[in-house]
Design an enzyme around this catalytic site. Structure first.
Site, PDB file in Angstrom:
ATOM      1  N   PRO A  16       0.799  -1.194  -0.150  1.00  0.00           N
ATOM      2  CA  PRO A  16      -0.027  -0.063   0.107  1.00  0.00           C
ATOM      3  C   PRO A  16       0.755   1.271  -0.061  1.00  0.00           C
ATOM      4  O   PRO A  16       1.818   1.116   0.586  1.00  0.00           O
ATOM      5  CB  PRO A  16      -0.920  -0.060   1.370  1.00  0.00           C
ATOM      6  CG  PRO A  16       0.192  -1.051   2.315  1.00  0.00           C
ATOM      7  CD  PRO A  16       0.787  -1.806   1.274  1.00  0.00           C
ATOM      8  N   MET A  17       0.678   2.082  -0.976  1.00  0.00           N
ATOM      9  CA  MET A  17       1.435   3.515  -0.979  1.00  0.00           C
ATOM     10  C   MET A  17       0.475   4.565  -0.964  1.00  0.00           C
ATOM     11  O   MET A  17      -0.292   5.031  -2.065  1.00  0.00           O
ATOM     12  CB  MET A  17       2.475   3.457  -1.890  1.00  0.00           C
ATOM     13  CG  MET A  17       3.621   2.310  -1.648  1.00  0.00           C
ATOM     14  SD  MET A  17       4.889   2.406  -2.866  1.00  0.00           S
ATOM     15  CE  MET A  17       4.068   1.656  -4.273  1.00  0.00           C
ATOM     16  N   GLN A  75      -6.645  -1.296   4.192  1.00  0.00           N
ATOM     17  CA  GLN A  75      -5.741  -0.776   5.319  1.00  0.00           C
ATOM     18  C   GLN A  75      -6.264   0.226   6.060  1.00  0.00           C
ATOM     19  O   GLN A  75      -6.603   1.349   5.337  1.00  0.00           O
ATOM     20  CB  GLN A  75      -4.361  -0.581   4.884  1.00  0.00           C
ATOM     21  CG  GLN A  75      -3.449  -0.376   5.919  1.00  0.00           C
ATOM     22  CD  GLN A  75      -2.084   0.059   5.459  1.00  0.00           C
ATOM     23  OE1 GLN A  75      -1.972   1.050   5.079  1.00  0.00           O
ATOM     24  NE2 GLN A  75      -1.005  -0.892   5.740  1.00  0.00           N
ATOM     25  N   CYS A 105       3.497   3.439   9.571  1.00  0.00           N
ATOM     26  CA  CYS A 105       3.816   4.716   8.802  1.00  0.00           C
ATOM     27  C   CYS A 105       4.490   5.336   9.655  1.00  0.00           C
ATOM     28  O   CYS A 105       4.149   5.774  10.995  1.00  0.00           O
ATOM     29  CB  CYS A 105       2.430   5.143   8.398  1.00  0.00           C
ATOM     30  SG  CYS A 105       2.561   6.822   7.512  1.00  0.00           S
ATOM     31  N   LYS A 144       0.497  -4.455   9.455  1.00  0.00           N
ATOM     32  CA  LYS A 144       1.904  -4.252   8.758  1.00  0.00           C
ATOM     33  C   LYS A 144       2.565  -3.306   9.575  1.00  0.00           C
ATOM     34  O   LYS A 144       2.317  -2.187  10.220  1.00  0.00           O
ATOM     35  CB  LYS A 144       1.495  -3.482   7.516  1.00  0.00           C
ATOM     36  CG  LYS A 144       2.722  -3.092   6.561  1.00  0.00           C
ATOM     37  CD  LYS A 144       2.204  -2.585   5.135  1.00  0.00           C
ATOM     38  CE  LYS A 144       3.176  -2.430   4.188  1.00  0.00           C
ATOM     39  NZ  LYS A 144       3.813  -0.818   4.743  1.00  0.00           N
ATOM     40  N   ASN A 205       9.220  -7.317   3.492  1.00  0.00           N
ATOM     41  CA  ASN A 205       9.268  -5.972   2.771  1.00  0.00           C
ATOM     42  C   ASN A 205      10.329  -4.951   3.172  1.00  0.00           C
ATOM     43  O   ASN A 205      10.986  -4.972   4.170  1.00  0.00           O
ATOM     44  CB  ASN A 205       7.747  -5.268   3.065  1.00  0.00           C
ATOM     45  CG  ASN A 205       7.650  -3.864   2.643  1.00  0.00           C
ATOM     46  OD1 ASN A 205       7.466  -2.971   3.480  1.00  0.00           O
ATOM     47  ND2 ASN A 205       7.936  -3.710   1.385  1.00  0.00           N
ATOM     48  N   GLY A 206      10.870  -4.187   2.082  1.00  0.00           N
ATOM     49  CA  GLY A 206      11.705  -3.341   2.115  1.00  0.00           C
ATOM     50  C   GLY A 206      12.854  -3.496   0.973  1.00  0.00           C
ATOM     51  O   GLY A 206      13.294  -4.890   0.888  1.00  0.00           O
ATOM     52  N   ASP A 207      12.938  -2.758  -0.056  1.00  0.00           N
ATOM     53  CA  ASP A 207      13.808  -2.814  -0.949  1.00  0.00           C
ATOM     54  C   ASP A 207      13.749  -4.056  -2.135  1.00  0.00           C
ATOM     55  O   ASP A 207      14.980  -4.420  -2.552  1.00  0.00           O
ATOM     56  CB  ASP A 207      15.368  -2.423  -0.556  1.00  0.00           C
ATOM     57  CG  ASP A 207      15.345  -0.898  -0.016  1.00  0.00           C
ATOM     58  OD1 ASP A 207      14.368  -0.306  -0.078  1.00  0.00           O
ATOM     59  OD2 ASP A 207      16.374  -0.672   0.391  1.00  0.00           O
ATOM     60  N   GLY A 229       6.890  -2.428  -3.002  1.00  0.00           N
ATOM     61  CA  GLY A 229       6.527  -0.896  -2.901  1.00  0.00           C
ATOM     62  C   GLY A 229       6.954  -0.101  -4.235  1.00  0.00           C
ATOM     63  O   GLY A 229       6.587  -0.304  -5.216  1.00  0.00           O
TER      64      GLY A 229
HETATM   65  C1  LIG Z   1       4.959   7.134  -1.104  1.00  0.00           C
HETATM   66  C2  LIG Z   1       4.595   5.986  -0.122  1.00  0.00           C
HETATM   67  C3  LIG Z   1       3.434   6.040   0.475  1.00  0.00           C
HETATM   68  C4  LIG Z   1       3.227   5.015   1.120  1.00  0.00           C
HETATM   69  N1  LIG Z   1       1.742   4.768   1.846  1.00  0.00           N
HETATM   70  C5  LIG Z   1       1.930   3.873   2.787  1.00  0.00           C
HETATM   71  C6  LIG Z   1       0.587   3.332   3.279  1.00  0.00           C
HETATM   72  O1  LIG Z   1      -0.445   3.950   2.833  1.00  0.00           O
HETATM   73  N2  LIG Z   1       0.589   2.322   4.041  1.00  0.00           N
HETATM   74  C7  LIG Z   1       1.573   1.555   4.352  1.00  0.00           C
HETATM   75  O2  LIG Z   1       1.217   0.622   5.182  1.00  0.00           O
HETATM   76  N3  LIG Z   1       2.851   1.706   3.874  1.00  0.00           N
HETATM   77  C8  LIG Z   1       2.900   2.801   3.204  1.00  0.00           C
HETATM   78  N4  LIG Z   1       4.292   2.810   2.629  1.00  0.00           N
HETATM   79  C9  LIG Z   1       5.151   2.066   2.893  1.00  0.00           C
HETATM   80  C10 LIG Z   1       5.183   0.940   1.837  1.00  0.00           C
HETATM   81  O3  LIG Z   1       4.190   0.210   1.818  1.00  0.00           O
HETATM   82  C11 LIG Z   1       6.356  -0.032   2.106  1.00  0.00           C
HETATM   83  O4  LIG Z   1       6.414  -0.583   3.343  1.00  0.00           O
HETATM   84  C12 LIG Z   1       7.855   0.767   2.111  1.00  0.00           C
HETATM   85  O5  LIG Z   1       7.756   1.766   0.930  1.00  0.00           O
HETATM   86  C13 LIG Z   1       9.070  -0.290   1.773  1.00  0.00           C
HETATM   87  O6  LIG Z   1       8.930  -0.978   0.823  1.00  0.00           O
HETATM   88  P1  LIG Z   1       9.592  -0.772  -0.657  1.00  0.00           P
HETATM   89  O7  LIG Z   1      11.079  -0.490  -0.035  1.00  0.00           O
HETATM   90  O8  LIG Z   1       9.500  -1.806  -1.408  1.00  0.00           O
HETATM   91  O9  LIG Z   1       9.236   0.490  -0.972  1.00  0.00           O
HETATM   92  C14 LIG Z   1       4.182   3.987   1.755  1.00  0.00           C
HETATM   93  C15 LIG Z   1       5.535   4.292   1.031  1.00  0.00           C
HETATM   94  C16 LIG Z   1       5.888   5.277   0.143  1.00  0.00           C
HETATM   95  C17 LIG Z   1       7.028   5.295  -0.796  1.00  0.00           C
END
Ligand SMILES: Cc1cc2nc3c(=O)[nH]c(=O)nc-3n(C[C@H](O)[C@H](O)[C@H](O)COP(=O)(O)O)c2cc1C
Length: 347
Positions: A16-17, A75, A105, A144, A205-207, A229
């Site tokens: 979720p982003m 979420q 968050c 999460k 999760n992460g990168d 993400g």
């Molecule tokens: C622009 C943005 C918005 C995000 N919004 C949410 C969100 O609404 N809910 C959530 O649980 N995590 C949110 N995240 C975190 C991502 O879900 C994820 O945990 C985090 O980016 C790490 O994963 P990645 O390295 O694959 O990006 C957000 C991240 C970004 C970059």
């Protein structure tokens, strides 16, 4: 991955982003394929409640999902156990497959109300929220979180264990702490520890951005699934590539023509979704600033002109111009990006 009665396959999830994974972006990723579960952007529990189930405006847009978007996770975030329970009931009534609680968050907006990752510093409140939400709904519940609050408090295994004991059916752990924000030295040990401690599935999760980073996450943590993400903005085919590798299918290359078709299709979908041209353009620039990282000379030849665009036709022309050059480059015309090559410092 099995989340209560719900089977999730492939074990590759779209994160979720907020401001990114709305219906339009999720459609893009789903059309490309390789995604086992999608999730809405986070929804404020209080906002959901105030609308009393009759969602309107921004919350309605954030909560929207397609009828055939299954399984779908919705979420929520918040700090009041009763309010979260009520919001979860609304989520269930909306027809969501799963309800996810955000405890990761780091944004001030969310944490200042003691929701999101602020809950990692208050395990009793976090546990109470899970307990209340669990009692309120019958659909599977997931949580999460990050690996901890900060370097001195990396308590994801403990929080995740408590969530499990209160009836959560899966957890996602992002390896960064809240204090890391989006930086920090990669350390997936707390994900591995959470996997070892829990009976329920754990999502890493992460990168995770491609096949090798996904393989590393699975191998180093034993997680049941990976969540992608920002990698999905950089490369919307990333999830399909990871899934292909998991299913033993051959690697595939995405042609410049296909990338252009998908990017312009996304721009078109944004235009239909946003009432105002500037809204669509702003969102397009945001996603493109990641997308350009995944294509040759994208930063120099696409990002800069796109960011300067003031109108949609201008942005569209830059996309077409860039891909024309890329097709020529891929066909062997080394002069296609000549001026950029000339500027590159010699080794
Ligand atoms: C622009 C943005 C918005 C995000 N919004 C949410 C969100 O609404 N809910 C959530 O649980 N995590 C949110 N995240 C975190 C991502 O879900 C994820 O945990 C985090 O980016 C790490 O994963 P990645 O390295 O694959 O990006 C957000 C991240 C970004 C970059």
């Amino acid at each position: 991955m099995q989340v209560g009665p719900v089977q999730i396959w492939p074990p590759v999830l779209l994160a979720p982003m907020e401001g990114v994974t709305d219906l339009t972006f999720r459609r893009l990723v789903r059309q490309i394929g390789g995604v086992g579960l999608t999730c809405t952007e986070f929804l404020p529990a209080e906002g959901l409640r105030q609308n009393g189930g009759q969602q309107r405006g921004r919350i309605a847009e954030m909560a929207a999902f397609d009828d055939d978007e299954r399984p779908i996770s919705v979420q929520i975030y918040g700090k009041r156990p009763e309010g979260m329970a009520e919001a979860a009931r609304i989520v269930e009534a909306m027809g969501a497959t799963l309800c996810d609680i955000n405890m990761g968050c780091p944004s001030k907006k969310v944490c200042s109300h003691s929701g999101g990752s602020a809950l990692m510093a208050d395990l009793d409140l976090a546990t109470e929220i899970v307990r209340h939400v669990r009692r309120a709904i019958s659909i599977p519940l997931t949580v999460k979180m990050r690996s901890g609050f900060d370097a001195t408090c990396r308590n994801a295994p403990e929080l995740a264990y408590r969530c499990q004991e209160e009836g959560a059916q899966a957890v996602t752990v992002h390896w960064r702490t809240r204090a890391d924000l989006y930086r920090g030295q990669r350390a997936v040990d707390k994900i591995a520890e959470t996997v070892a401690r829990l009976r329920i599935p754990v999502v890493g999760n992460g990168d995770v951005i491609d096949v090798s980073s996904a393989a590393a996450m699975f191998a180093e943590t034993g997680c049941a699934a990976v969540m992608v993400g920002r990698g999905a903005m950089r490369d919307p085919w990333a999830l399909r590539k990871i899934t292909a590798a998991i299913e033993g299918q051959p690697e595939f290359e995405v042609t410049a023509a296909e990338k252009e078709r998908v990017l312009l299709g996304y721009l078109d979908a944004l235009l239909r979704r946003f009432d105002r041209e500037q809204g669509a353009l702003g969102r397009f620039k945001k996603i493109s600033s990641y997308f350009v990282q995944g294509v040759p000379y994208g930063e120099e030849a696409l990002r800069t002109p796109l960011l300067r665009s003031e109108r949609i036709p201008e942005a569209e022309a830059h996309v077409r111009g860039y891909f024309q050059r890329l097709r020529a480059f891929e066909a062997g015309d080394t002069s296609a990006f000549a001026e950029l090559l000339a500027e590159a410092p010699a080794d």
